[in-house]
Design a protein around this motif. Structure first.
Motif, PDB file in Angstrom:
ATOM      1  N   ILE A  12      45.778  39.963  36.939  1.00  0.00           N
ATOM      2  CA  ILE A  12      44.575  40.763  37.117  1.00  0.00           C
ATOM      3  C   ILE A  12      43.975  41.035  35.748  1.00  0.00           C
ATOM      4  O   ILE A  12      44.671  41.474  34.838  1.00  0.00           O
ATOM      5  CB  ILE A  12      44.909  42.092  37.816  1.00  0.00           C
ATOM      6  CG1 ILE A  12      45.512  41.824  39.201  1.00  0.00           C
ATOM      7  CG2 ILE A  12      43.676  42.977  37.934  1.00  0.00           C
ATOM      8  CD1 ILE A  12      46.080  43.074  39.857  1.00  0.00           C
ATOM      9  N   THR A  13      42.699  40.755  35.586  1.00  0.00           N
ATOM     10  CA  THR A  13      42.041  40.978  34.302  1.00  0.00           C
ATOM     11  C   THR A  13      41.470  42.392  34.244  1.00  0.00           C
ATOM     12  O   THR A  13      41.357  43.086  35.262  1.00  0.00           O
ATOM     13  CB  THR A  13      40.912  39.962  34.078  1.00  0.00           C
ATOM     14  OG1 THR A  13      39.841  40.234  34.998  1.00  0.00           O
ATOM     15  CG2 THR A  13      41.414  38.537  34.292  1.00  0.00           C
TER      16      THR A  13
ATOM     17  N   SER B  98      34.938  43.578  45.848  1.00  0.00           N
ATOM     18  CA  SER B  98      36.244  43.542  45.192  1.00  0.00           C
ATOM     19  C   SER B  98      36.621  42.138  44.754  1.00  0.00           C
ATOM     20  O   SER B  98      36.265  41.151  45.398  1.00  0.00           O
ATOM     21  CB  SER B  98      37.319  44.099  46.135  1.00  0.00           C
ATOM     22  OG  SER B  98      37.332  43.385  47.358  1.00  0.00           O
ATOM     23  N   ASN B  99      37.336  42.064  43.638  1.00  0.00           N
ATOM     24  CA  ASN B  99      37.907  40.804  43.169  1.00  0.00           C
ATOM     25  C   ASN B  99      39.331  40.614  43.664  1.00  0.00           C
ATOM     26  O   ASN B  99      39.803  39.484  43.812  1.00  0.00           O
ATOM     27  CB  ASN B  99      37.889  40.749  41.640  1.00  0.00           C
ATOM     28  CG  ASN B  99      36.504  40.901  41.062  1.00  0.00           C
ATOM     29  OD1 ASN B  99      36.202  41.918  40.427  1.00  0.00           O
ATOM     30  ND2 ASN B  99      35.646  39.924  41.278  1.00  0.00           N
ATOM     31  N   TRP B 100      40.014  41.732  43.889  1.00  0.00           N
ATOM     32  CA  TRP B 100      41.358  41.742  44.457  1.00  0.00           C
ATOM     33  C   TRP B 100      41.393  42.752  45.581  1.00  0.00           C
ATOM     34  O   TRP B 100      40.832  43.843  45.462  1.00  0.00           O
ATOM     35  CB  TRP B 100      42.407  42.148  43.421  1.00  0.00           C
ATOM     36  CG  TRP B 100      42.779  41.096  42.424  1.00  0.00           C
ATOM     37  CD1 TRP B 100      42.103  40.746  41.285  1.00  0.00           C
ATOM     38  CD2 TRP B 100      43.952  40.267  42.463  1.00  0.00           C
ATOM     39  NE1 TRP B 100      42.765  39.748  40.621  1.00  0.00           N
ATOM     40  CE2 TRP B 100      43.912  39.436  41.315  1.00  0.00           C
ATOM     41  CE3 TRP B 100      45.023  40.143  43.349  1.00  0.00           C
ATOM     42  CZ2 TRP B 100      44.906  38.502  41.036  1.00  0.00           C
ATOM     43  CZ3 TRP B 100      46.017  39.218  43.074  1.00  0.00           C
ATOM     44  CH2 TRP B 100      45.950  38.410  41.926  1.00  0.00           C
TER      45      TRP B 100
ATOM     46  N   SER C 123      38.506  43.316  33.866  1.00  0.00           N
ATOM     47  CA  SER C 123      37.220  43.474  34.548  1.00  0.00           C
ATOM     48  C   SER C 123      37.313  43.330  36.056  1.00  0.00           C
ATOM     49  O   SER C 123      36.346  43.614  36.771  1.00  0.00           O
ATOM     50  CB  SER C 123      36.220  42.436  34.011  1.00  0.00           C
ATOM     51  OG  SER C 123      36.684  41.114  34.255  1.00  0.00           O
ATOM     52  N   ASP C 124      38.451  42.901  36.574  1.00  0.00           N
ATOM     53  CA  ASP C 124      38.596  42.706  38.018  1.00  0.00           C
ATOM     54  C   ASP C 124      38.548  44.039  38.766  1.00  0.00           C
ATOM     55  O   ASP C 124      39.229  45.000  38.384  1.00  0.00           O
ATOM     56  CB  ASP C 124      39.920  42.009  38.333  1.00  0.00           C
ATOM     57  CG  ASP C 124      39.901  40.532  38.016  1.00  0.00           C
ATOM     58  OD1 ASP C 124      38.793  39.956  37.919  1.00  0.00           O
ATOM     59  OD2 ASP C 124      40.987  39.944  37.872  1.00  0.00           O
ATOM     60  N   LYS C 125      37.786  44.071  39.831  1.00  0.00           N
ATOM     61  CA  LYS C 125      37.746  45.238  40.702  1.00  0.00           C
ATOM     62  C   LYS C 125      38.868  45.106  41.731  1.00  0.00           C
ATOM     63  O   LYS C 125      38.869  44.186  42.536  1.00  0.00           O
ATOM     64  CB  LYS C 125      36.396  45.328  41.407  1.00  0.00           C
ATOM     65  CG  LYS C 125      35.209  45.507  40.471  1.00  0.00           C
ATOM     66  CD  LYS C 125      33.913  45.502  41.252  1.00  0.00           C
ATOM     67  CE  LYS C 125      32.715  45.666  40.337  1.00  0.00           C
ATOM     68  NZ  LYS C 125      31.428  45.604  41.104  1.00  0.00           N
TER      69      LYS C 125
END
Length: 362
Positions: free
Chosen positions: A34-35, A160-162, A37-39
């Protein structure tokens, strides 16, 4: 020569279990970082809240679409269930409940039952009856709040990214009118149970598999790049409606959820299973990861799970100590005790006490 010769150590019990200190056992064999910037959004049973806290503590982007009133104190926001999960939906225990929430957010499903009367007066939302200590004064107030909530849920799914989804239960109560699934039985936290309108259901593997695949496919249609992290809650059932021991029902429910999660991981790209259930329930822990009630996970167990999670999913260069977010909604809303989690299922015990039955004993 034999086919086991070149397998890694984690494929062998003798090399990966008794040879390690229990606190260092790590069953994860697939990582995806998870980076910063990831939501990262969370949904599911009470155990998902521990991952929410960890994400916040590390200064990552815990994606909260319903943070609550800006002028409210952290304690007041907690009382109203803001920041507990990414949206104010309370515990989403079953996959069917989550699938229906998705459909409701995108106007594909409107349940027949609109509001439940509260025993103390006012009304509660049948699909999140414990989001506030005080019921809504009118049905209109409830509807307005629910409309805002579902708009936020839509934003959560699309933005969301995750998505971390902790699978909790297979047992549920639903409407006989349209199949709507509730987080608690009618009459426990509001409403009135009616055999003509409500029924018990225990979802089998075919049901859970079908629902989970449908949810993933629908989510990918509106958010093609989202990554999904599935976990199974190690918290036992508070009660079972099946005429068998609650321990047996717990094992059955968790087994069904575990199989469904595994099949989803094998079927879909960027769907990952994280073995928090295995870490907590492993024989290596000798039961030391549970509180005295043998149900809630204690600090030692939570810390072990979070160490493994951070090692495999958080890049060390993604955050710096000075970037930790002290105002993250999930962090400021809780104490440091891991059992300080919102668990709607525990309202069953409260209902028994109201009925004069007290705590169930063997």
């Amino acid at each position: 020569m034999h086919p086991y010769r070149d397998l890694p150590d984690y494929c062998f019990w003798s090399r990966s279990m008794p040879s390690l200190h229990p606190g260092r056992i790590d069953p994860v064999t697939r990582s995806d970082f998870i980076t910063a910037s990831d939501k990262v959004a969370t949904i599911g049973s009470c155990f998902a809240q521990h991952i929410s806290r960890k994400i916040s503590e590390l200064g990552l982007n815990y994606y909260v679409v319903e943070p609550g009133p800006a002028d409210a104190s952290p304690a007041d926001r907690l009382k109203e269930n803001y920041g507990v999960f990414s949206a104010r939906y309370g515990n989403v225990y079953t996959v069917r409940q989550c699938l229906q929430l998705f459909d409701r957010a995108f106007d594909a499903f409107t349940p027949t039952e609109d509001a439940w009367e509260h025993p103390d007066g006012g009304y509660v939302d049948p699909f999140r009856p414990q989001i506030s200590p005080s019921p809504f004064a009118t049905v209109e107030d409830l509807r307005e709040d629910r409309a805002r909530h579902l708009r936020a849920v839509r934003d959560m799914f699309t933005g969301s990214n995750w998505l971390v989804f902790t699978l909790g239960l297979t047992e549920a109560w639903r409407s006989t009118l349209d199949g709507s699934v509730y987080p608690t039985a009618p009459g426990v936290a509001g409403g009135r149970f009616d055999e003509a309108r409500h029924e018990f259901v225990n979802f089998g593997i075919d049901d859970v598999r079908r629902d989970l695949h449908a949810l993933i496919e629908k989510l990918r249609n509106i958010n093609p790049t989202v990554k999904i992290l599935l976990t199974v809650s190690p918290v036992a059932l508070a009660a079972t409606f099946e005429r068998r021991h609650v321990l047996t029902s717990t094992v059955l429910s968790k087994s069904i959820l575990r199989v469904a999660a595994e099949e989803a991981q094998q079927t879909f790209e960027d769907v990952i299973y994280f073995p928090s259930f295995e870490i907590i329930t492993s024989a290596a822990s000798c039961g030391r990861y549970y509180d005295d009630d043998l149900r809630q996970v204690n600090r030692i167990g939570v810390d072990h799970v979070m160490r493994v999670f951070e090692h495999h999913f958080i890049q060390s260069d993604a955050i710096r100590p000075d970037e930790r977010r002290d105002d993250a909604p999930s962090l400021v809303s809780f104490s440091n005790e891991p059992n300080d989690v919102v668990c709607d299922e525990e309202v069953i015990e409260k209902a028994l006490q109201r009925s004069g039955l007290g705590r169930v004993t063997a």
